[in-house]
Design a protein around this motif. Sequence first.
Motif, PDB file in Angstrom:
ATOM      1  N   ARG A 118       0.838  -1.206   0.000  1.00 40.84           N
ATOM      2  CA  ARG A 118       0.000   0.000   0.000  1.00 40.84           C
ATOM      3  C   ARG A 118       0.873   1.255   0.000  1.00 40.84           C
ATOM      4  O   ARG A 118       1.812   1.366   0.801  1.00 40.84           O
ATOM      5  CB  ARG A 118      -0.902   0.020   1.243  1.00 40.84           C
ATOM      6  N   PRO A 119       0.597   2.214  -0.882  1.00 38.51           N
ATOM      7  CA  PRO A 119       1.352   3.478  -0.857  1.00 38.51           C
ATOM      8  C   PRO A 119       1.151   4.189   0.481  1.00 38.51           C
ATOM      9  O   PRO A 119       0.045   4.203   1.035  1.00 38.51           O
ATOM     10  CB  PRO A 119       0.747   4.281  -2.008  1.00 38.51           C
ATOM     11  N   VAL A 120       2.219   4.712   1.017  1.00 39.60           N
ATOM     12  CA  VAL A 120       2.162   5.454   2.279  1.00 39.60           C
ATOM     13  C   VAL A 120       2.585   6.892   1.993  1.00 39.60           C
ATOM     14  O   VAL A 120       3.657   7.131   1.429  1.00 39.60           O
ATOM     15  CB  VAL A 120       3.084   4.823   3.350  1.00 39.60           C
ATOM     16  N   ARG A 121       1.736   7.849   2.388  1.00 39.10           N
ATOM     17  CA  ARG A 121       2.016   9.263   2.138  1.00 39.10           C
ATOM     18  C   ARG A 121       2.454   9.937   3.431  1.00 39.10           C
ATOM     19  O   ARG A 121       1.840   9.744   4.482  1.00 39.10           O
ATOM     20  CB  ARG A 121       0.786   9.950   1.556  1.00 39.10           C
ATOM     21  N   TRP A 127      -1.408  18.189   1.242  1.00 37.83           N
ATOM     22  CA  TRP A 127      -0.224  18.311   0.387  1.00 37.83           C
ATOM     23  C   TRP A 127       0.863  17.338   0.865  1.00 37.83           C
ATOM     24  O   TRP A 127       1.809  17.732   1.544  1.00 37.83           O
ATOM     25  CB  TRP A 127       0.304  19.752   0.378  1.00 37.83           C
ATOM     26  N   PRO A 128       0.753  16.046   0.504  1.00 32.43           N
ATOM     27  CA  PRO A 128       1.752  15.064   0.945  1.00 32.43           C
ATOM     28  C   PRO A 128       3.141  15.432   0.435  1.00 32.43           C
ATOM     29  O   PRO A 128       3.312  15.794  -0.733  1.00 32.43           O
ATOM     30  CB  PRO A 128       1.271  13.749   0.326  1.00 32.43           C
ATOM     31  N   LEU A 129       4.106  15.345   1.321  1.00 34.05           N
ATOM     32  CA  LEU A 129       5.475  15.691   0.967  1.00 34.05           C
ATOM     33  C   LEU A 129       6.173  14.537   0.246  1.00 34.05           C
ATOM     34  O   LEU A 129       6.966  14.733  -0.660  1.00 34.05           O
ATOM     35  CB  LEU A 129       6.257  16.042   2.235  1.00 34.05           C
ATOM     36  N   LEU A 130       5.844  13.303   0.658  1.00 33.35           N
ATOM     37  CA  LEU A 130       6.549  12.132   0.149  1.00 33.35           C
ATOM     38  C   LEU A 130       5.574  10.966   0.083  1.00 33.35           C
ATOM     39  O   LEU A 130       4.766  10.772   0.986  1.00 33.35           O
ATOM     40  CB  LEU A 130       7.720  11.785   1.092  1.00 33.35           C
ATOM     41  N   THR A 131       5.649  10.197  -0.981  1.00 33.06           N
ATOM     42  CA  THR A 131       4.834   8.992  -1.116  1.00 33.06           C
ATOM     43  C   THR A 131       5.764   7.794  -1.306  1.00 33.06           C
ATOM     44  O   THR A 131       6.620   7.807  -2.200  1.00 33.06           O
ATOM     45  CB  THR A 131       3.873   9.087  -2.304  1.00 33.06           C
ATOM     46  N   LEU A 132       5.576   6.772  -0.460  1.00 37.39           N
ATOM     47  CA  LEU A 132       6.402   5.564  -0.512  1.00 37.39           C
ATOM     48  C   LEU A 132       5.629   4.470  -1.240  1.00 37.39           C
ATOM     49  O   LEU A 132       4.521   4.110  -0.842  1.00 37.39           O
ATOM     50  CB  LEU A 132       6.742   5.110   0.913  1.00 37.39           C
TER      51      LEU A 132
END
Length: 306
Positions: A118-121, A127-132
């Motif tokens: 699952r993508p983790v924001r 305004w997500p800074l980073l998406t894993l």
Amino acid sequence: MVSSPHEAMHRIFQEHPELFSRVSEVLGVGFAPLASFTVLPNDLTETQPLERRVDTLLRLDTEGEGSFLLAVEAQGKKDPDKPASWAYYASYLLAKYRLQPMLLVVCQDRSTAEWAARPVRFGPPQWPLLTLCPLVAGPHNMPLITDPAEVRKDLALATLSAITHAASPDIGAILKAMTRVLPDTPAELANPIIELIAQGLGKHPSVELWRKLVAVDLSFYKSPLSEELRAEGRAEGRAEGRAEGRAQGEARRAAEDVLAVLAERGVGVSEEARERITGCGDPETLSRWLRRAVTSPSAEGIFTEE
């Protein structure tokens, strides 16, 4: 505590870095063909006391698309703290090596694999800074390789198939296919695979099946596992021999006691009765005969109701 499956799930990429190309193809993600690879130090610890260590770290050099870093993480269960660690790994690797990082998570159960995928924001929801977005390999998407011909085409992928499907009902067919191919494989390649599969199966019941297959079908190999199995067999044989020797000794002494009591009482013993007494190997039966020998008027009388 690091488990054997944990080690096998990422160590296979140290042994066979080119495996990532086949795994990414299976997962539907295209990368340029590899031209070379380098196993890098996995210690990501900074000068501060906090230690961070990725399981396996590789530099992969492709044909035409440059180089990137591959971090391989073996994940045995859901861990809410892991995504933050993975995000740290990615940013640290980018800062240290100036190469784009890639994260592959290898799992042995479907629920953990789906959680890891699952993508983790990170950052405020507006305004997500980073998406894993890790790439995840597990029993839900790794092929079940049960055909020896397919095993022979790609031993590394077949090994990963066995490890990720350790709890699958089809694991027996996967392992049997492996033992059909490994006898024709050079020992320097086959031995590490035998050990990786044993590690990867860990405490799953399938590990006992693999140990039996190695003991029978791959008995000529000199891998640590096969040597361990042979040592266990020798130890069991010695233990069984000692136990058998003790039982025979007890039976012989019990038979002598029966004959001694009959002789002391002056009871004649026919050759047939003597052979039956001395030929009996059951201490319990001889114990009954001994008790009867104290009062029986004849040697044949001790066999009553036998």
